[in-house]
Design a protein around this motif. Structure first.
Motif, PDB file in Angstrom:
ATOM      1  N   ILE A   1       0.973  -0.776  -0.252  1.00  0.00           N
ATOM      2  CA  ILE A   1       0.134  -0.480  -0.380  1.00  0.00           C
ATOM      3  C   ILE A   1       0.607   1.461  -0.141  1.00  0.00           C
ATOM      4  O   ILE A   1       2.067   0.914   0.546  1.00  0.00           O
ATOM      5  CB  ILE A   1      -0.851   0.422   0.942  1.00  0.00           C
TER       6      ILE A   1
ATOM      7  N   ASP B   1       1.056   5.715  -1.350  1.00  0.00           N
ATOM      8  CA  ASP B   1       0.016   6.650  -2.627  1.00  0.00           C
ATOM      9  C   ASP B   1       0.927   6.632  -4.216  1.00  0.00           C
ATOM     10  O   ASP B   1       1.790   7.177  -3.554  1.00  0.00           O
ATOM     11  CB  ASP B   1      -0.267   7.991  -1.997  1.00  0.00           C
TER      12      ASP B   1
ATOM     13  N   ASN C   1       0.945   7.398  -7.244  1.00  0.00           N
ATOM     14  CA  ASN C   1       0.378   8.438  -7.912  1.00  0.00           C
ATOM     15  C   ASN C   1       0.600   9.855  -7.464  1.00  0.00           C
ATOM     16  O   ASN C   1       0.389  10.826  -8.565  1.00  0.00           O
ATOM     17  CB  ASN C   1      -1.145   8.169  -8.851  1.00  0.00           C
TER      18      ASN C   1
ATOM     19  N   LYS D   1      -4.566   9.817  -2.074  1.00  0.00           N
ATOM     20  CA  LYS D   1      -4.728   9.071  -2.082  1.00  0.00           C
ATOM     21  C   LYS D   1      -4.006   7.545  -1.424  1.00  0.00           C
ATOM     22  O   LYS D   1      -3.367   7.654  -2.981  1.00  0.00           O
ATOM     23  CB  LYS D   1      -6.421   8.891  -2.449  1.00  0.00           C
TER      24      LYS D   1
ATOM     25  N   GLU E   1      -3.378   3.598  -2.522  1.00  0.00           N
ATOM     26  CA  GLU E   1      -3.429   2.755  -3.544  1.00  0.00           C
ATOM     27  C   GLU E   1      -3.138   1.217  -2.887  1.00  0.00           C
ATOM     28  O   GLU E   1      -2.267   1.413  -2.437  1.00  0.00           O
ATOM     29  CB  GLU E   1      -2.908   3.294  -5.134  1.00  0.00           C
TER      30      GLU E   1
ATOM     31  N   CYS F   1      -3.622  -2.831  -9.683  1.00  0.00           N
ATOM     32  CA  CYS F   1      -4.006  -1.396  -9.049  1.00  0.00           C
ATOM     33  C   CYS F   1      -5.183  -0.906  -8.147  1.00  0.00           C
ATOM     34  O   CYS F   1      -6.686  -1.107  -9.191  1.00  0.00           O
ATOM     35  CB  CYS F   1      -3.600  -0.222  -9.377  1.00  0.00           C
TER      36      CYS F   1
ATOM     37  N   ALA G   1      -8.079   1.558  -5.668  1.00  0.00           N
ATOM     38  CA  ALA G   1      -8.932   1.911  -5.123  1.00  0.00           C
ATOM     39  C   ALA G   1      -8.761   1.932  -3.251  1.00  0.00           C
ATOM     40  O   ALA G   1      -8.862   0.594  -3.069  1.00  0.00           O
ATOM     41  CB  ALA G   1      -9.943   2.825  -5.759  1.00  0.00           C
TER      42      ALA G   1
ATOM     43  N   ARG H   1     -11.064  -1.767  -9.074  1.00  0.00           N
ATOM     44  CA  ARG H   1      -9.529  -1.555  -9.823  1.00  0.00           C
ATOM     45  C   ARG H   1      -9.152  -0.428 -10.404  1.00  0.00           C
ATOM     46  O   ARG H   1     -10.559  -0.373 -11.822  1.00  0.00           O
ATOM     47  CB  ARG H   1     -10.026  -2.140 -10.197  1.00  0.00           C
ATOM     48  N   LEU H   2      -8.466   0.031 -10.566  1.00  0.00           N
ATOM     49  CA  LEU H   2      -7.605   1.470 -11.325  1.00  0.00           C
ATOM     50  C   LEU H   2      -6.913   0.688 -12.707  1.00  0.00           C
ATOM     51  O   LEU H   2      -7.781   1.251 -13.447  1.00  0.00           O
ATOM     52  CB  LEU H   2      -7.149   2.589 -10.897  1.00  0.00           C
TER      53      LEU H   2
ATOM     54  N   SER I   1       3.487   4.207 -12.365  1.00  0.00           N
ATOM     55  CA  SER I   1       2.057   4.376 -11.267  1.00  0.00           C
ATOM     56  C   SER I   1       1.354   3.803 -12.402  1.00  0.00           C
ATOM     57  O   SER I   1      -0.446   3.653 -11.192  1.00  0.00           O
ATOM     58  CB  SER I   1       1.525   5.650 -10.776  1.00  0.00           C
ATOM     59  N   ARG I   2       0.801   3.750 -13.309  1.00  0.00           N
ATOM     60  CA  ARG I   2      -0.175   3.728 -14.420  1.00  0.00           C
ATOM     61  C   ARG I   2      -0.267   1.961 -14.867  1.00  0.00           C
ATOM     62  O   ARG I   2      -0.954   1.503 -15.585  1.00  0.00           O
ATOM     63  CB  ARG I   2      -0.013   4.858 -15.629  1.00  0.00           C
TER      64      ARG I   2
END
Length: 421
Positions: free
Chosen positions: A228, A230, A232, A236, A238, A250, A252, A257-258, A303-304
Motif C-alpha cells: 500500500i 500513494d 501516483n 490517496k 492505492e 491496482c 482504490a 480496480r484502477l 504508477s499507471r
C-alpha cells in the motif's frame, strides 16, 4: 547488457534483458563483516534501534538451531534466545513498541504454533499459542482501532487472528480459513483507523479493526501479496496486489480496480509474483512498482501500470525485492536474493547489474538496507542458508540517499505500507 527486444507503444516502453555477468573490471561490494551462526538462516534481517549502544541492531533467526539472535552494528552477537521453540524458525520477526516504554519489542511466530514476544534485551515478555502453523508468514503490527496501543495480526493455517499487545486473542476472522500470505495495514479511508488487507486464495479481503469485511476483490488466480502507498501522488492510498500468472491489480481504497497488468515473457513455469516493493526509483515524484517472479524475472511498472522494464535473471526469487538509493545518484537500486544459487543482485533502472555477491548457498530472504553505524553510508544485509549473515557496502560510494523500500514488507512492523513519506 544483451537486449532481446526493444519497442515503443502507446502503453509502455519495454526493455527485455537477458542476465549477463557483471562487466569485466566492475567493482563488487565490500564485505564489512560476516557472522556465522550454527544453522541455516531462513528469515530476512530485521534492523532497528533495539539497545542503547551506538548504531542499529539486526535480528535474525538461527533457524535450524531454533534461536533468535541479536547482532550489533559491527557484527558482534549481543544476545540469543532459544527457549520453547518446537520447530525450525522460518517466520521473519517483527518489531514495535508494544507497551509504550519507548523500547521496541520483538514478536516472532515460532515452530509448533507459538507466538513469542521478546524485550529488546532478549528476555521473554510473553508467549501464547496460535491455532496453526505460521510457516513462512509473519506477525504484522499496527494500531488498527486507534486506541493508542498496537495490535498484532497473524495469519496461520488455522485462521487469521488479531491479538493485543500483551498476546490476548481479540478476534478471529470467520470469513475464511487459513492464511499463508502477509496482510498490509494502513488507514485507507481517512477515518483515523487502520484497515487490514488480507490475501486469501483468489481474493483480497479488506477488514475493519473488528475483523469485519469492508470489501472483497477477487482476481483470476491465487493472490500472492499486497502493498500500500500513494503511488501516483494524488493524496490517496492505492493497493497494489499481485496474483499468480504474473497479474497485478491496482485498487482504490474502496476496492475499485484502477488498472490491471497482465505479464508474460517468462513462458511457463512458476508464474507467481512476490509482494510489490514500492518507491520512486527514477525521481519523477511518483512511485514505481517492482516485483519478482518464480522464474527469476524482475518487472518494473509505473504508477499507471505501464511496464518500464523487465529483466530476466533466470533463478527463482528467495523473497521480495527491496530498493534504495545506496549510491546517492537520485535513483533507487533494486536488490534481490535468489533461492537456488546464493546470488544477490544490485540492479539499476537501465536495467543492468551494478554488482553481484555470491553467498555459499541459497538466499531465501530479502536483503535489508540500513545505515547501521550512522555514518551516512547504507549497508546491505544478506541472510543466507549457508548459516551466515553478511554485511556489505556498495563499491565507490561517498554517501547514500533515500532508502525507498529498505526491508521485507517495508518496515520493522512488516506493515507493507508506505504512509506519511
Amino acid at each position: 547488457m544483451k537486449v532481446r527486444a526493444l519497442f515503443v507503444c502507446s502503453l509502455c516502453l519495454l526493455c527485455l534483458v537477458e542476465a549477463v555477468p557483471t562487466p569485466c573490471g566492475a567493482a563488487g561490494p565490500q564485505l564489512v563483516w560476516k557472522v556465522k551462526l550454527s544453522g541455516r538462516i531462513y528469515t530476512s534481517p530485521l534492523v532497528a534501534d533495539f539497545l542503547p549502544n551506538p548504531g542499529l541492531e539486526t535480528i535474525v533467526c538461527d533457524s535450524e538451531r531454533r534461536q533468535v539472535v541479536c547482532i550489533s552494528a559491527h557484527g558482534e552477537t549481543l544476545w540469543s534466545f532459544g527457549e520453547g521453540f518446537s520447530g525450525r524458525l522460518t517466520s521473519t520477526p517483527s518489531a514495535a513498541d508494544l507497551d509504550g516504554d519507548g523500547r521496541l519489542e520483538i514478536v516472532i511466530a515460532g515452530g509448533g504454533g507459538n507466538l513469542v514476544c521478546l524485550r529488546s534485551d532478549g528476555t521473554l515478555a510473553w508467549r501464547t499459542k496460535t491455532d496453526g502453523e505460521v510457516d513462512w508468514s509473519a506477525p504484522v503490527i499496527g494500531d488498527i482501532n486507534a486506541d493508542g496501543s498496537p495490535e498484532i495480526l497473524l495469519g496461520s493455517w488455522g485462521g487469521f487472528h488479531c491479538l493485543s499487545a500483551t498476546g490476548v486473542d481479540l478476534w478471529k476472522a470467520k470469513q475464511f480459513g487459513g492464511v499463508g500470505a502477509l496482510p498490509a495495514v494502513a488507514d485507507l479511508n481517512g477515518d483515523g483507523k487502520r484497515e487490514i488487507a488480507v490475501p486469501v486464495d483468489r481474493s483480497l479481503f479488506c477488514l475493519d479493526g473488528a475483523g469485519n469485511t469492508i470489501w472483497q476483490c477477487t482476481g483470476p488466480a491465487s493472490c500472492d501479496g499486497v502493498s500500500i502507498a500513494d503511488i501516483n501522488a494524488d493524496g490517496k492510498l492505492e493497493l497494489v496486489v499481485t496474483f499468480d500468472d504474473r497479474i497485478i491489480y491496482c485498487l482504490a481504497p474502496d476496492g475499485r480496480r484502477l488498472w490491471a497488468y497482465h505479464g508474460g515473457y517468462a513462458g511457463g513455469g512458476d508464474g507467481w509474483l512476490t509482494p510489490p516493493a514500492l518507491g520512486d526509483t527514477n525521481g519523477d515524484g511518483q512511485m514505481e512498482i517492482v516485483v519478482g517472479d518464480g522464474n527469476g524475472a524482475f518487472r518494473c511498472l509505473d504508477s499507471r501500470g505501464r511496464e518500464l522494464w523487465y529483466y530476466l535473471f533466470g533463478h527463482p526469487f528467495g523473497d521480495g525485492p527491496t530498493m534504495g538509493d545506496v549510491d546517492d545518484d537520485g535513483q533507487a537500486e533494486v536488490f534481490a536474493g535468489f533461492d537456488d544459487d546464493g546470488t544477490v543482485l544490485c540492479l539499476n533502472g537501465k536495467p543492468e547489474i551494478e554488482w553481484r555477491f555470491m553467498a555459499d548457498f541459497r538466499v531465501t530472504t530479502s536483503p535489508t538496507l540500513a545505515d547501521l553505524d550512522g555514518d551516512g553510508f547504507a549497508e546491505i544485509l544478506i541472510a543466507s542458508n549457508d548459516n551466515c549473515l553478511y554485511c556489505l557496502r556498495p563499491p565507490g560510494v561517498h554517501r547514500s540517499g533515500k532508502l525507498q523500500w529498505p526491508m521485507r514488507r517495508f518496515d520493522a512492523a512488516q506493515t507493507g505500507a508506505v504512509v506519511g513519506r
